[in-house]
Write a protein that holds these residues in place. Structure first.
Motif: not given
Length: 816
Positions: A227, A231, A375, A379
C-alpha cells in the motif's frame, strides 16, 4: 403395512416420541404396547424423566436389546394390518424373546398378518405357515408339523449359512447400530451452546499462532509495503507534475498556440517533453530521473503485491492444516461419553462449515481486511497531507463511523453464531433421515420428514437473511459518510484557493479528490471485511472450543507400566477386584461390587438379561469408562497404570456393530500391512469367508462400500472376526458377535475360535445359550451383580440355577 428391520433405527428424541413416531398419544394403547414389548422396567431405570428422557442419537444410550424392543414398539403402536419383522428377537436374551413372541407377536398382534424372519427355531412350531430358505431359494413350505419333521436334519447339519424364516428374507441395507457401552444416564435435551459478545483476543492469538508468528508479521509488513508503494507511486506523479509546473515559464508554454500545429515542423511541436518543462537538452536528464523513479515504484508495488499474495496463501493453508489436525486429534482422544451425548450433526458441522471457514473464507476475507485498512489509512494520510484542514471534517465523521461499525459488528457477529448453531440440526436430521430411510418409507412418513427438513433449513436461512438486511442498513449510512467527505474536501479546496494568499496545490488537491471519491467504498469495505472476518473467526472459535474443551480420557500422571511381553503367545489373566462403575453419579451402579478371576487361556461365557451389565464389563476392561471403586488387573498389573494405547493393543473385540471401512478387503483386515496374503487367506478360511472373497473377482482388492453395505450383517461380523484373529491379541472379546448369524454358522465360528484361539483368553457375551455352553466357565449377571460363576456342567447339575433355566427355555441339547 410397517417394517421392523435389523438395524434398530432410533431417532434423537424422547423414548415416547420414538414410539409415537408422529401419531397422537393414546394412554391406554400406549401402555399396552409398552407392556407387550417389555419396556416397563427399562422406562423406570431411565430416571425421573421416565419415557420423556432424551434418547441419544441412534440410540447410543440404550443397549442392543432395548433398541430392538423400542423399534418393535414403534411399529406396534402404528396399529397397521401387515407387519414385516426382520429378526427382532436376535438382539434380546431368551427370556425377553419368549415374552416378545408370546405377548407381542402372538399377543397384541394376533389379529394382524405377521411375516417374521428369524434364526430362533424354537418359535417355529407356533407359526401358522413356514417357509424354509436356503441359499436364496425356497426349499420347503407348509405347516409346522409338515416342515419341521422333514427339515430338522437340514436345519441342524447344514454347512451353508442358511436362513430359517416364517417369511421372505429382508436384507438390511444398514448396519445394526449397536454400541459396546450401555449408558443408563438420562440425557437432557439441551440446545447447542454458543459464545456471546466479541470474539476473544485469545481466539485471534490462537489463529495467528497457527499461521506462525514470523509469517504473520511478514504478511502484515508485505501489505504495508504494497500500500505504501502504491501511495508513493501516486504522490510521485503528483509531485512530478507540480514540480515541473512551478519552474516553467507559463508564457513560453502558452506561446505555442494551436495554430502552430499546422506548421510543417509537426514532430518538434508534438514532442511531449516541453509539456513537462523539459524544453532544453540539459533538462533531458531530469526527465529520465523522474521517469526512472516512477517505473521503479510501479515495479516495487507489483513485487510487494506478489509477496503479499504468496504469504497470505501459504499462511492460510498452514493455519487450516494445524487447526484441522488438532481438531481431529482432540476428537479421537476424547471420552466415549462425549459421543453418547453429542449429535453427529454438531461434529459434522465443525468438520464441514467451520473448517471451511478456517480453510477458505477466513484467509480470503482477512486478506481483504488488511488491504482495506492500509488503503483507508493511505487515503486519509494523503488527503490530510494535501489539505490539512480536512481534519476538521474527519474527526467528527470518525466518531460517528466508530459507533455505526460497533453496532453493526455486534449484531452481525451474533447473527453468524446463530447461523452456525442453526446448521447443526440440519446436518443431524439429514444424516438421521438417510440412515433410517427404509423405515421412513415403510411407515410412509416421507412427507413428514421432508416438511421437518424444510423447517430446519428455513431456520438456518432466516439467520442468513438477517445478515443481508444488516448489511444493507450499514451500506446506507456509510454512503452518507462518503458524501460528507467528498463535499468537505471539495469545499476546503475551493476556500483555500479563493481566500488564502498562496492558494492550494492543484496537483495535491486533485490527488486528494481522486482518493476521497473512493472513500465510501473503502469505508464500506473496511467495516464489511472486518465484520466478515469476525464472523469467520467464529469458525475458529468453535473449532478451538472442541480442541480445548472436549472431555479427554483421563491418563494417570504416574509412570506407566508395560504389560509382560514375554508371554506374547499366551492369553492373559484377568482379575476384577470389588469393581463398581456408574455411568452417572446420580444413577445406580451399572456394575456393583464385581469380583472374579479369569485364568490365562480360559474361555468365559457371559449371559444375563438385557441391561444386566454384560457390556459394561467390557467397557471397564477397555477403560472407555472410569471405575467408581475397585481394580481391574491384567497379568497382575492394574489397568489404570497402563497407557490406554498399550492396553488396547493387547485386546481385540468383535462388537455388536460389525463396522467396515470404505476401501478394499485387505485394508479392512490388515490396515497396517503387517500380514502376508497367505495369513489373510488363512484367517478368511477360518471364518468361512475365503470362497466369498475369491468369488468377488478382485479377491483381497475387492472394494467394500461405505459401512460395508454390499455385505449382509452376518458377513460383516465374520469379517470383523477375521480382523480380530489377524491381530493376535492376548484377550479376545465377543459382544453378541454371532447374534445375526444362523445357528449352524454360529457353531462353526465357535469351533474356529476354539481351534485358533487356544492360546488366547476369550470372553464371549451372548444371548444365545448355545454359543457359550462349551465355555470353560459361565458367568451369569443380573442388575450389575454376579449371581453365578462356574462350569456349565456344575451349573446344569443344579436345576434351580439361572443358567439351567435359560438352557431349558432355549431348548438346547447339551452334549454329554
Amino acid at each position: 403395512m410397517v417394517l421392523v428391520i435389523q438395524e434398530s433405527w432410533i431417532q434423537q428424541m424422547s423414548l415416547r416420541d420414538n414410539i409415537l413416531f408422529g401419531k397422537t398419544y393414546h394412554e391406554q394403547w400406549y401402555r399396552k404396547v409398552i407392556d407387550a414389548c417389555a419396556l416397563e422396567n427399562d422406562i423406570k431405570n431411565l430416571g425421573p424423566a421416565g419415557d420423556h428422557t432424551l434418547i441419544g442419537e441412534n440410540g447410543v444410550t440404550l443397549s442392543g436389546g432395548q433398541k430392538a424392543r423400542l423399534s418393535l414398539a414403534r411399529a406396534v403402536y402404528q396399529d397397521k394390518d401387515i407387519y414385516l419383522l426382520d429378526d427382532p428377537l436376535s438382539a434380546v436374551d431368551v427370556h425377553v424373546a419368549r415374552h416378545l413372541f408370546s405377548h407381542c407377536i402372538r399377543g397384541i398382534l394376533k389379529h394382524k398378518t405377521r411375516l417374521l424372519c428369524t434364526h430362533q427355531i424354537q418359535f417355529m412350531e407356533k407359526a401358522d405357515y413356514i417357509i424354509l430358505i436356503d441359499n436364496g431359494r425356497i426349499i420347503r413350505t407348509g405347516k409346522p408339523n409338515e416342515v419341521l419333521s422333514s427339515a430338522e436334519n437340514l436345519l441342524l447339519s447344514s454347512n451353508q449359512s442358511s436362513q430359517t424364516s416364517l417369511a421372505t428374507t429382508h436384507k438390511s441395507l444398514v448396519d445394526i447400530e449397536e454400541q459396546v457401552i450401555q449408558t443408563e444416564t438420562a440425557l437432557q435435551n439441551e440446545a447447542e451452546q454458543r459464545c456471546t459478545g466479541t470474539v476473544k483476543f485469545t481466539i485471534w492469538k490462537r489463529y495467528f499462532i497457527a499461521v506462525g508468528i514470523c509469517l504473520s508479521f511478514s504478511i502484515v509488513f508485505s501489505v504495508f509495503l504494497m500500500q505504501a508503494s502504491r501511495n508513493v507511486f501516486d504522490w510521485w506523479l503528483s509531485y512530478w507534475t507540480s514540480h515541473q509546473l512551478s519552474v516553467i515559464n507559463m508564457t513560453n508554454i502558452t506561446g505555442r498556440t494551436s495554430f502552430k500545429i499546422l506548421n510543417p515542423s509537426v514532430v518538434t511541436i508534438l514532442d511531449a517533453r516541453p509539456i513537462f518543462g523539459f524544453a532544453t537538452q540539459s533538462a533531458d536528464q531530469d526527465f529520465k530521473s523522474f521517469f526512472t523513479i516512477y517505473v521503479g515504484l510501479a515495479i516495487a508495488n507489483s513485487f510487494f503485491t506478489l509477496i503479499r499474495a504468496f504469504t497470505f496463501a501459504y499462511g492460510g493453508i498452514e493455519a487450516a492444516r494445524k487447526l484441522h489436525k488438532s481438531l481431529l486429534n482432540s476428537l479421537l482422544q476424547c471420552s466415549i461419553s462425549f459421543f453418547d451425548t453429542t449429535p453427529s450433526g454438531r461434529i459434522l458441522n465443525r468438520f464441514s462449515s467451520d473448517t471451511w471457514s478456517v480453510d477458505d473464507s477466513l484467509p480470503f476475507i482477512m486478506n481483504v481486511l488488511l488491504a482495506n485498512i492500509f488503503s483507508l489509512l493511505g487515503t486519509l494520510v494523503l488527503c490530510c497531507y494535501g489539505l490539512p484542514k480536512f481534519l476538521i471534517v474527519l474527526v467528527p465523521l470518525a466518531i460517528f463511523y466508530y459507533f455505526i461499525q460497533n453496532y453493526y459488528r455486534w449484531t452481525s457477529r451474533e447473527i453468524k453464531r446463530i447461523s452456525s448453531v442453526a446448521l447443526s440440526p440440519v446436518y443431524a436430521h439429514f444424516g438421521e433421515t438417510i440412515s433410517g430411510l427404509s423405515t421412513i418409507r415403510a411407515f410412509r412418513h416421507v412427507t413428514r420428514f421432508v416438511e421437518h427438513n424444510f423447517f430446519l433449513v428455513s431456520n438456518s436461512i432466516r439467520a442468513q437473511f438477517s445478515s443481508l438486511v444488516a448489511g444493507s442498513w450499514l451500506g446506507f449510512r456509510l454512503q452518507l459518510i462518503g458524501i460528507v467527505m467528498v463535499a468537505g474536501i471539495s469545499l476546503i479546496g475551493v476556500i483555500e484557493h479563493v481566500y488564502t494568499i498562496h492558494g492550494s496545490n492543484p496537483a495535491l488537491v486533485g490527488l486528494s479528490l481522486s482518493y476521497i471519491l473512493s472513500v465510501t467504498g473503502l469505508l464500506n469495505g473496511l467495516i464489511s471485511s472486518f465484520t466478515e472476518t469476525e464472523k469467520e473467526m467464529v469458525g475458529v472459535e468453535r473449532v478451538t472450543a472442541y480442541i480445548d474443551e472436549l472431555p479427554k480420557e483421563d491418563e494417570n500422571e504416574e509412570q506407566f507400566v508395560i504389560l509382560n511381553e514375554d508371554r506374547e503367545q499366551k492369553g492373559a489373566m484377568i482379575e476384577y477386584r470389588h469393581v463398581t462403575m456408574k455411568y452417572n453419579v446420580e444413577q445406580k451402579p451399572a456394575l456393583d461390587n464385581i469380583t472374579f478371576q479369569i485364568k490365562s487361556n480360559e474361555k468365559i461365557g457371559i449371559v444375563g438379561r438385557t441391561g444386566s451389565g454384560k457390556s459394561s464389563l467390557l467397557a471397564t476392561l477397555f477403560r472407555t469408562v472410569n471405575l467408581s471403586e475397585g481394580q481391574i488387573l491384567i497379568d497382575n498389573v492394574d489397568t489404570t497404570t497402563i497407557q490406554r494405547r498399550i492396553l488396547r493393543q493387547s485386546l481385540a473385540i468383535i462388537p455388536q456393530d460389525p463396522f467396515l471401512f470404505s476401501g478394499t478387503i485387505r485394508e479392512n483386515l490388515d490396515p497396517y500391512q503387517r500380514h502376508t496374503d497367505e495369513e489373510i487367506h488363512m484367517a478368511l478360511e477360518k471364518c468361512h469367508l475365503r470362497d466369498l472373497v475369491e468369488n468377488l473377482g478382485n479377491g483381497l482388492d475387492s472394494i467394500i462400500v461405505e459401512r460395508g453395505r454390499n455385505f449382509s450383517v452376518g458377513q460383516k461380523q465374520l469379517f470383523c472376526l477375521a480382523r480380530a484373529l489377524l491381530r493376535k491379541a492376548k484377550i479376545l472379546c465377543l459382544d453378541e458377535a454371532t447374534a445375526n448369524i444362523d445357528m449352524e454358522t454360529d457353531r462353526l465360528i465357535q469351533a474356529s475360535i476354539r481351534d485358533t484361539c487356544s492360546d488366547v483368553t476369550v470372553i464371549t457375551i451372548a444371548h444365545r445359550v448355545q454359543t457359550i455352553v462349551d465355555s470353560d466357565r459361565v458367568l451369569v449377571m443380573d442388575n450389575g451383580r454376579i449371581i453365578e460363576f462356574d462350569t456349565p456342567s456344575n451349573l446344569l447339575e443344579n436345576p434351580q440355577s439361572t443358567f439351567a433355566q435359560l438352557v431349558r427355555q432355549a431348548k438346547v441339547q447339551i452334549p454329554s
